[in-house]
Design an enzyme around this catalytic site. Structure first.
Site, mmCIF file in Angstrom:
data_model
loop_
_atom_site.group_PDB
_atom_site.id
_atom_site.type_symbol
_atom_site.label_atom_id
_atom_site.label_comp_id
_atom_site.label_asym_id
_atom_site.label_seq_id
_atom_site.Cartn_x
_atom_site.Cartn_y
_atom_site.Cartn_z
ATOM 1 N N ASP A 70 6.842 4.517 -7.477
ATOM 2 C CA ASP A 70 5.746 5.201 -6.794
ATOM 3 C C ASP A 70 6.232 6.533 -6.236
ATOM 4 O OD1 ASP A 70 3.596 5.939 -5.004
ATOM 5 O OD2 ASP A 70 2.970 3.846 -5.047
ATOM 6 N N SER A 111 -2.407 6.685 -5.173
ATOM 7 C CA SER A 111 -1.793 5.538 -5.848
ATOM 8 C C SER A 111 -2.835 4.550 -6.364
ATOM 9 C CB SER A 111 -0.833 4.808 -4.902
ATOM 10 O OG SER A 111 0.294 5.605 -4.628
ATOM 11 N N THR A 164 -0.733 0.083 -5.280
ATOM 12 C CA THR A 164 -0.269 -0.097 -6.662
ATOM 13 C C THR A 164 -0.314 -1.548 -7.123
ATOM 14 O OG1 THR A 164 1.075 1.900 -6.519
ATOM 15 C CG2 THR A 164 1.599 0.363 -8.284
ATOM 16 N N GLU A 278 7.237 -2.672 -8.870
ATOM 17 C CA GLU A 278 7.080 -1.364 -8.232
ATOM 18 C C GLU A 278 8.199 -1.075 -7.240
ATOM 19 O OE1 GLU A 278 3.875 1.325 -5.704
ATOM 20 O OE2 GLU A 278 4.146 -0.784 -5.205
ATOM 21 N N ASP A 283 7.998 6.684 -2.688
ATOM 22 C CA ASP A 283 6.830 7.411 -2.177
ATOM 23 C C ASP A 283 6.854 7.529 -0.655
ATOM 24 O OD1 ASP A 283 3.901 8.365 -2.458
ATOM 25 O OD2 ASP A 283 3.673 6.594 -1.195
ATOM 26 N N HIS A 287 6.931 11.135 1.266
ATOM 27 C CA HIS A 287 5.896 11.551 2.221
ATOM 28 C C HIS A 287 6.527 12.094 3.498
ATOM 29 C CE1 HIS A 287 1.900 10.625 0.686
ATOM 30 N NE2 HIS A 287 2.354 9.497 0.159
ATOM 31 N N ASP A 325 3.088 6.625 -10.768
ATOM 32 C CA ASP A 325 1.658 6.856 -10.627
ATOM 33 C C ASP A 325 1.354 8.321 -10.329
ATOM 34 O OD1 ASP A 325 2.971 6.602 -8.226
ATOM 35 O OD2 ASP A 325 1.544 5.230 -7.324
ATOM 36 N N HIS A 326 2.335 9.001 -9.705
ATOM 37 C CA HIS A 326 2.215 10.414 -9.335
ATOM 38 C C HIS A 326 3.555 10.851 -8.742
ATOM 39 C CE1 HIS A 326 2.179 9.035 -5.193
ATOM 40 N NE2 HIS A 326 1.231 8.173 -5.535
ATOM 41 N N HIS A 352 0.886 14.114 -2.077
ATOM 42 C CA HIS A 352 1.146 14.002 -3.513
ATOM 43 C C HIS A 352 0.968 15.357 -4.187
ATOM 44 C CE1 HIS A 352 -0.403 9.554 -3.220
ATOM 45 N NE2 HIS A 352 0.712 9.764 -2.543
#
Length: 392
Positions: A70, A111, A164, A278, A283, A287, A325-326, A352
Site C-alpha cells: 500500500d 486505497s 485494501t 498487504e 502507506d 503519509h 494500489d497507489h 497520495h
C-alpha cells in the site's frame, strides 16, 4: 442561580463529533499533526536475498498470491533496496509492468477504490468498497474463487477491515464502515484471514460478537502469532490487535509468519487458492513523510515476498503478483549509500499521488503483466488465469 437549559443541538453535536472520531480512529496516520517529516534513514542491519529461478509446470497457475504494498511507488522500493545493500527479493521478478491507478472519480485514487479495481476489475469512486458508481455490489475475485471451489485468504498488517483487505471481501459505499466490513466476512466462506481489527468483530455497537459466530461456523480463532503458527489445518480467523498492528520494528515477524501460515493452510486445497497479502503500513509511514518508517515497512514487505517466493519456487504452480494500489507521499530519493544503508528522501505531499505504480510477476502466467495497463486489468487477468472468467 439560574439553571442553563442544555441544548439538544449541543448534545447531538458532541455525539456526532465522538462518532466521527471513532470512524477516523483507524486513519489517524493521515492527520497532518502526525507528520514526522523524518527525511533520513541512517541505516541498519540487512538480510540476505536468495535467488529463485522461475520454473513452471504449466502456462497457467493453479494458485495466485497477490501482494499489495500500500502506497508503494518506485522510490519506496528503491529506498528499501538501498537500505538492504542494493538488493531485494523483488529482483527475482523479471516480468515487470506499470499500473494506471486513477479511480472513476479522481485522478488520484484512494486505497478503497484502488483495491476495488484490483479485486473486481471495475473502477469506482474514492471511498467505495466493492461497489460500483451506483453503489451496487461488484463480484470480487475472492467470491468467484470460492464459487469455483478454491481456498481463499487475506493477510494485512493493518486492521483486516481497512480499505485494501476490505475491498476484497465487503460491499459498502464507505470505507469508514468498519463494522459493516467485518460483518461481510461472515457472508463468505473465506478460509483464512489474518490481521488487526479485533474490536470490529467483538465489541460492536449492536452488541453482536462475530467471533462467536465464526466459531459456530467451524473457524479456529487465534489472537497471537504463536497460535496462528500452530494452526496447521482447517479454517482460521487470526486477529492480532484491537485495531492496526504496531508499526515496524515493534510488529516483529508478523507478516512473514502470517503469510507462511496462510500458505500452509491454503495449499491443502486440491483445486488451488487465491491469497491477498498487504504490506499496509508503507502507506502509513509515507503519509507521515517518515523515511525510516517507509524503509522498515518496505523491508518487512519484501521479506514476506521472499516467503511467497520460497513457496512458489518449490510449488511451481503458483503465480505471484506484487503491485500497489497507489503511491503515497510523492517520495523522492536525494541521496543514499548502499554500504551503510543510509537513505535521504524528500516528499511533495502528505497524501497520495496519481503516478503509475509498478507491477512485478513471477511464475506461470507472469508474462501477462508486462507493460502499461489499467489497475482493473490486473484483476481481469487473474480471473482469466484461474478460469474464473473467460477471455474476451
Amino acid at each position: 442561580m439560574k439553571r442553563v437549559k442544555k441544548s439538544p443541538f449541543i448534545f447531538l453535536t458532541l455525539v456526532g463529533c465522538c462518532f466521527t472520531n471513532l470512524l477516523w480512529a483507524q486513519e489517524e496516520y493521515k492527520d497532518p499533526k502526525n507528520k514526522k517529516g523524518t527525511e533520513v534513514f541512517e541505516g541498519g542491519a540487512s538480510y540476505q536475498v536468495k535467488h529463485y529461478p522461475q520454473k513452471t509446470f504449466s502456462k497457467t497457475p493453479k494458485n495466485i498470491i497477490l501482494m499489495i504494498g500500500d502506497g508503494m511507488g518506485l522510490a519506496q522500493i528503491f529506498s528499501g533496496m538501498t537500505a538492504n545493500g542494493g538488493h531485494l527479493f523483488l529482483e527475482n521478478f523479471k516480468n515487470i509492468g506499470f499500473s494506471k491507478t486513477a479511480s472513476a472519480s479522481n485522478y488520484t485514487t484512494d486505497s478503497a477504490a484502488g483495491a476495488t479495481a484490483l479485486s473486481t476489475g471495475v473502477k469506482t469512486f474514492n471511498g467505495a468498497i466493492g461497489v460500483d458508481n451506483q453503489k451496487q455490489p461488484l463480484s470480487h475475485i475472492l467470491e468467484k474463487a470460492i464459487k469455483k471451489g478454491l481456498k481463499t485468504g487475506l493477510v494485512a498488517t493493518s486492521s483486516i477491515t481497512h480499505a485494501t483487505p476490505g475491498a476484497f471481501i465487503a460491499h459498502v459505499d464507505s470505507r469508514k464502515s468498519f463494522e459493516d466490513i467485518a460483518l461481510d466476512f461472515l457472508k463468505t466462506d473465506i478460509d483464512v484471514f489474518i490481521g488487526g481489527g479485533r474490536k470490529y468483530f467483538e465489541t460492536r455497537k449492536e452488541g453482536r460478537n462475530l467471533i462467536m459466530e465464526f466459531q459456530n461456523k467451524g473457524y479456529q480463532i487465534a489472537y497471537n502469532l504463536e497460535s496462528i503458527r500452530n494452526t496447521t489445518s482447517g479454517k482460521l480467523v487470526g486477529l492480532t490487535a484491537a485495531d492496526h498492528n504496531p508499526p515496524m520494528p515493534e510488529r516483529g515477524e508478523f507478516l512473514e509468519i502470517a503469510t507462511e501460515s496462510a500458505l500452509h493452510l491454503l495449499n491443502q486445497s486440491k483445486k488451488g487458492f487465491f491469497l491477498m497479502v498487504e504490506g499496509s503500513q508503507i502507506d502509513f509511514s509515507a503519509h507521515k513523510n517518515d523515511t525510516p518508517g517507509v524503509v522498515l515497512e518496505m523491508l518487512d514487505f519484501d521479506k514476506a515476498i521472499g516467503t511467497a517466493l520460497a513457496f512458489a519456487a518449490k510449488n511451481q504452480e503458483t503465480l505471484i503478483i506484487v503491485t500497489a494500489d497507489h503511491e503515497t507521499g510523492g517520495m523522492t530519493l536525494l541521496n543514499g549509500d548502499f554500504t551503510t544503508g543510509k537513505v535521504e528522501a524528500k516528499y511533495t505531499t502528505g497524501g497520495h499521488t496519481g503516478i503509475a505504480v509498478p507491477i512485478f510477476a513471477y511464475g506461470p502466467g507472469a508474462a501477462e503483466f508486462c507493460g502499461f495497463m489499467e489497475n482493473t486489468d490486473i484483476a481481469k487477468k487473474m480471473m482469466q488465469l484461474l478460469s474464473l472468467e473467460q477471455k474476451p
